[in-house]
Design an enzyme around this catalytic site. Sequence first.
Site, PDB file in Angstrom:
ATOM      1  N   ASP A  74       0.839  -1.198   0.000  1.00  0.00           N
ATOM      2  CA  ASP A  74       0.000   0.000   0.000  1.00  0.00           C
ATOM      3  C   ASP A  74       0.874   1.248   0.000  1.00  0.00           C
ATOM      4  OD1 ASP A  74      -2.396   1.805   0.867  1.00  0.00           O
ATOM      5  OD2 ASP A  74      -3.247  -0.204   0.711  1.00  0.00           O
ATOM      6  N   HIS A 116      -3.710   6.054   3.818  1.00  0.00           N
ATOM      7  CA  HIS A 116      -4.422   4.959   3.144  1.00  0.00           C
ATOM      8  C   HIS A 116      -4.023   3.598   3.717  1.00  0.00           C
ATOM      9  CE1 HIS A 116      -5.642   2.241  -0.191  1.00  0.00           C
ATOM     10  NE2 HIS A 116      -6.548   3.171  -0.468  1.00  0.00           N
ATOM     11  N   SER A 300     -10.862  -0.515  -1.815  1.00  0.00           N
ATOM     12  CA  SER A 300      -9.619  -0.582  -1.035  1.00  0.00           C
ATOM     13  C   SER A 300      -9.874  -1.060   0.383  1.00  0.00           C
ATOM     14  CB  SER A 300      -8.956   0.801  -0.979  1.00  0.00           C
ATOM     15  OG  SER A 300      -8.367   1.151  -2.193  1.00  0.00           O
TER      16      SER A 300
END
Length: 410
Positions: A74, A116, A300
């Site tokens: 990621d 994220h 995601s």
Amino acid sequence: MRRILTGSGITVMCACAVIPVCAEPSPGRLPDPDCAVVVPASPADVPAPDDVPESLAVAHRFATGAGVRVAVIDTGVTPHPRLPPVIPGGDLVVVGERREDEPPLPDGAVDDCDGHGTIVAGILAAHPSPDDGVVGVAPGVELISIRQTSSRRAAKTVGAGGSLASLTDAINLALDGGARVINISLVSCLPPGTADRVDTHDFDAALARAEEHGTVIVAAAGNKDERCPAGSTVLPAHRPTVVSVSSLDTARTIAEYSIDGPGPLLSAPGRVPLALSPDGVGFTVGLAESSGPREFEGTSFSAPVISGTAALLMELHPADSAAGIRARLVGAVDPATGAVDPAEAVTHLPADYRGIPHPVTVTAPVEPPDGVRARTGVTVTILLCAVGLMLTIRYTARFRLRRTGRHAGQ
């Protein structure tokens, strides 16, 4: 968050193989103007200790993912008190130049400047606490972080990374680090008509290597937008050995932004109302943007639910192959939406269970010793003789009674 990476990005400038060491939880990242700003959660946003999702409470009675190593490919994962110690697995981002008076950056694998990767890791592996009801799907796993892209740290002349080549390198780094589950919440999207023009030989070789290692790869299905329209080929989600995860909009409907895949439909909620903060402490409810707070939403954030569930299954069935774990996931889904419930998955009995041969042991009767057999024969003979004698006496008595009756009649 709907972050899609294009498949025609830069080539990898460097791939740093890092010896696995654990990063200690940070007391909080120093303010960095280059990084995403998150909206802190208020006390009202945090669930009470007795509000742990029932599905997770039930699933954790059977497994927590203990002993299973999971890699998160990621934007990096910031160490957090509610996460397992983060193992830096590599940084594939070419970082932009910094001034001499700026503080040095942490290892890229544990530097989530984009806000994220830490969100993804928290969904997957957040530890429980007696103070609230927040817990990840598999809180017992070992966590590897590999930074494969960053829109905020990467050199502007190079780009954010995120090419298919860097994704290939990231998968190999995860396998080198002993990952049994790999979560990929950043995708390479090939618009319609372009897939045949992309060389995927090395990428497919990395997927084959994962299959040989018994490693399950779970990937976001991708979110529709102008860069990734419907009908696109999404890598790695559209490969047959990869678990593709769509987002649920409601309990009964798939989110419209989820890109359809060729494989079995698996899905999980795509909206995250509360997440671990990439600042390294506390919780967040979204990213602060000029247009207002933006909540975390997209495929995601559906993928780590399935990755965590795969880790639970691996703890329970350590001898299973990657294909076996995938079959267990697919066999336990809601047939209408593909929704994966961790509790259902770990308690599910395969449909073909009755057809699976089960060894049955039949014990032959034990022959009695000769002495016992002889005594038994004598006993039976005596009983038969006694019964015969009783019948003879009874018959004789009835015969005499009849003769006596005849004489009396005469």
